[in-house]
Scaffold this motif. Sequence first.
Motif, PDB file in Angstrom:
ATOM      1  N   THR A   1      95.530  72.497  73.700  1.00 44.24           N
ATOM      2  CA  THR A   1      96.110  71.264  74.248  1.00 44.24           C
ATOM      3  C   THR A   1      96.943  71.610  75.477  1.00 44.24           C
ATOM      4  O   THR A   1      97.836  72.452  75.421  1.00 44.24           O
ATOM      5  N   LYS A   2      96.614  70.973  76.589  1.00 50.40           N
ATOM      6  CA  LYS A   2      97.278  71.292  77.853  1.00 50.40           C
ATOM      7  C   LYS A   2      98.213  70.200  78.353  1.00 50.40           C
ATOM      8  O   LYS A   2      98.961  70.415  79.310  1.00 50.40           O
ATOM      9  N   GLU A   3      98.169  69.037  77.718  1.00 51.18           N
ATOM     10  CA  GLU A   3      98.974  67.919  78.206  1.00 51.18           C
ATOM     11  C   GLU A   3      99.465  67.079  77.023  1.00 51.18           C
ATOM     12  O   GLU A   3      98.722  66.840  76.075  1.00 51.18           O
ATOM     13  N   LEU A   4     100.701  66.667  77.077  1.00 53.30           N
ATOM     14  CA  LEU A   4     101.260  65.805  76.048  1.00 53.30           C
ATOM     15  C   LEU A   4     101.711  64.490  76.670  1.00 53.30           C
ATOM     16  O   LEU A   4     102.363  64.483  77.718  1.00 53.30           O
ATOM     17  N   LYS A   5     101.354  63.393  76.014  1.00 58.10           N
ATOM     18  CA  LYS A   5     101.807  62.074  76.423  1.00 58.10           C
ATOM     19  C   LYS A   5     103.089  61.748  75.643  1.00 58.10           C
ATOM     20  O   LYS A   5     103.105  61.820  74.414  1.00 58.10           O
TER      21      LYS A   5
ATOM     22  N   THR B   1     110.502  70.669  79.317  1.00 52.47           N
ATOM     23  CA  THR B   1     109.786  71.451  78.307  1.00 52.47           C
ATOM     24  C   THR B   1     110.198  72.921  78.337  1.00 52.47           C
ATOM     25  O   THR B   1     109.624  73.746  77.633  1.00 52.47           O
TER      26      THR B   1
ATOM     27  N   GLN C   1     111.513  66.847  84.789  1.00 48.96           N
ATOM     28  CA  GLN C   1     110.455  66.010  85.348  1.00 48.96           C
ATOM     29  C   GLN C   1     110.833  64.549  85.130  1.00 48.96           C
ATOM     30  O   GLN C   1     111.268  64.156  84.052  1.00 48.96           O
TER      31      GLN C   1
ATOM     32  N   THR D   1     107.791  56.364  79.707  1.00 43.80           N
ATOM     33  CA  THR D   1     106.625  57.202  79.404  1.00 43.80           C
ATOM     34  C   THR D   1     106.607  58.395  80.355  1.00 43.80           C
ATOM     35  O   THR D   1     107.165  58.344  81.457  1.00 43.80           O
TER      36      THR D   1
ATOM     37  N   SER E   1     104.071  62.278  81.089  1.00 42.00           N
ATOM     38  CA  SER E   1     103.006  63.198  80.722  1.00 42.00           C
ATOM     39  C   SER E   1     103.424  64.586  81.169  1.00 42.00           C
ATOM     40  O   SER E   1     103.769  64.785  82.340  1.00 42.00           O
ATOM     41  N   VAL E   2     103.462  65.535  80.223  1.00 51.81           N
ATOM     42  CA  VAL E   2     103.918  66.881  80.561  1.00 51.81           C
ATOM     43  C   VAL E   2     102.784  67.886  80.351  1.00 51.81           C
ATOM     44  O   VAL E   2     101.976  67.758  79.430  1.00 51.81           O
ATOM     45  N   LYS E   3     102.734  68.890  81.231  1.00 51.05           N
ATOM     46  CA  LYS E   3     101.723  69.941  81.162  1.00 51.05           C
ATOM     47  C   LYS E   3     102.250  71.122  80.349  1.00 51.05           C
ATOM     48  O   LYS E   3     103.431  71.460  80.418  1.00 51.05           O
ATOM     49  N   LEU E   4     101.361  71.739  79.587  1.00 47.64           N
ATOM     50  CA  LEU E   4     101.699  72.924  78.810  1.00 47.64           C
ATOM     51  C   LEU E   4     100.835  74.085  79.283  1.00 47.64           C
ATOM     52  O   LEU E   4      99.608  73.972  79.373  1.00 47.64           O
TER      53      LEU E   4
END
Length: 428
Positions: free
Chosen positions: A331-335, A354, A361, A378, A380-383
Amino acid sequence: MTHTERKAASCENSMQIDRRRFLGTTGLAAFGVTLGISGSGADIPAAYAQGTAPAAAAPKGPQYLKFPGKNEKLILLGDKPLVAETPESLLDDDTTPIEKFFIRNNGQLPEETKTPDAWKITIDGEVNNKIEITIGELKSKYKAVTRRIVLECGGNGRGAFSPPARGNQWSNGGVGCAEWTGVPLADVLKSAGLKPSAKYTAHYAADLHLSGDATKPTISRGVRIEKAMDPNTLIVWGMNGQPLPNIHGGPVRLIVPGWPGSASQKWLTRITIRDKEHDGPGMTEFSYRVPIKPMIPGDKGDPANFRILESMPARSVITSPANGAKFAAGTKELKLRGASWAGDLTVKQIDVSTDFGASWQRAKLEKPKNKYDWQRWTASVKLASDGYFEIWTRATDSKGAMQPHQAGFWNPQGYGGNAMHRIAVLVG
């Protein structure tokens, strides 16, 4: 070791203890639920998270509320009086459903009336015309309004204070945002005719004192007359399109938006207008008061150094994903979704992190439906990889005040604690 070195070591040790406490109670421990470990997440020994031998007994897990019509995931903080908070993940609705709404009582729950429209409210004191009016008459004589308004316990966030403050150890769940139907208190006070001497309100209710002594008010708070005349301060009989439930103050209560929920008297019977600041139960000493000059944490405190808590501080919570959520490998992105509010003010900015606050952000902040509604957000963050992550959120209000990393300005009863909300997630 020099004094400076000792002080630095002490600060570092304090930070390490605080971090272990978070990991043991709200971080790694929460994965017990997600991963199917028996019992609540808090049943996992904190020592596992601390990296030490698991010899200590497991900490006691949360107790859940069992009450008709209420969500079984509400966390019971006390039963005498009845107090229960809402986990942040249950605050994901734009309008908080009644079954998810927190409970804060100060006395015994009064018996539910079978004739709500006959319930009588008295307006007296520094007025030209004493008024005795029923709910039915309120409905027929005044224009009703419906507004979505945040209601928040004055002690929300108390559990983050160190050393612990007195009272129910709320996390962030002493809050809800419902659609309230009623009439502006100002309209009724105008009918009564305020005298020039009118300075403060005093609220009284039908709930019985815990001692059983009917001569003792359970709690009797009030507000400055300017706040009472705010068009958003309401006498309400409806909640989310339904008659106001007994557990939430039905058949009638006050809603004083942006201020501690204790001012929003439940089971309202009388409002007395006073020529000075009210001094009823819940108004004096340290009750719903915060320090004027910062005090030493854990100190006894001087009542002369305290002022009444009015507008609540800015707060942001993450409502999705839930703390302890587990995501598939890769998983590369979390909403993210959340809610924010700031007492009498508005929220002008939400940021998320994060990497433990090393970088931030900006989130997308929605407009409120009306004044005193909470503001949804809302992001969206990248992992960059699999593994353990903490997600932090902070709000900044319209005057530029930002949520702190820790609950600050310690006070004996733990008011105004608005530390940043943090959740833990595991990827892979």
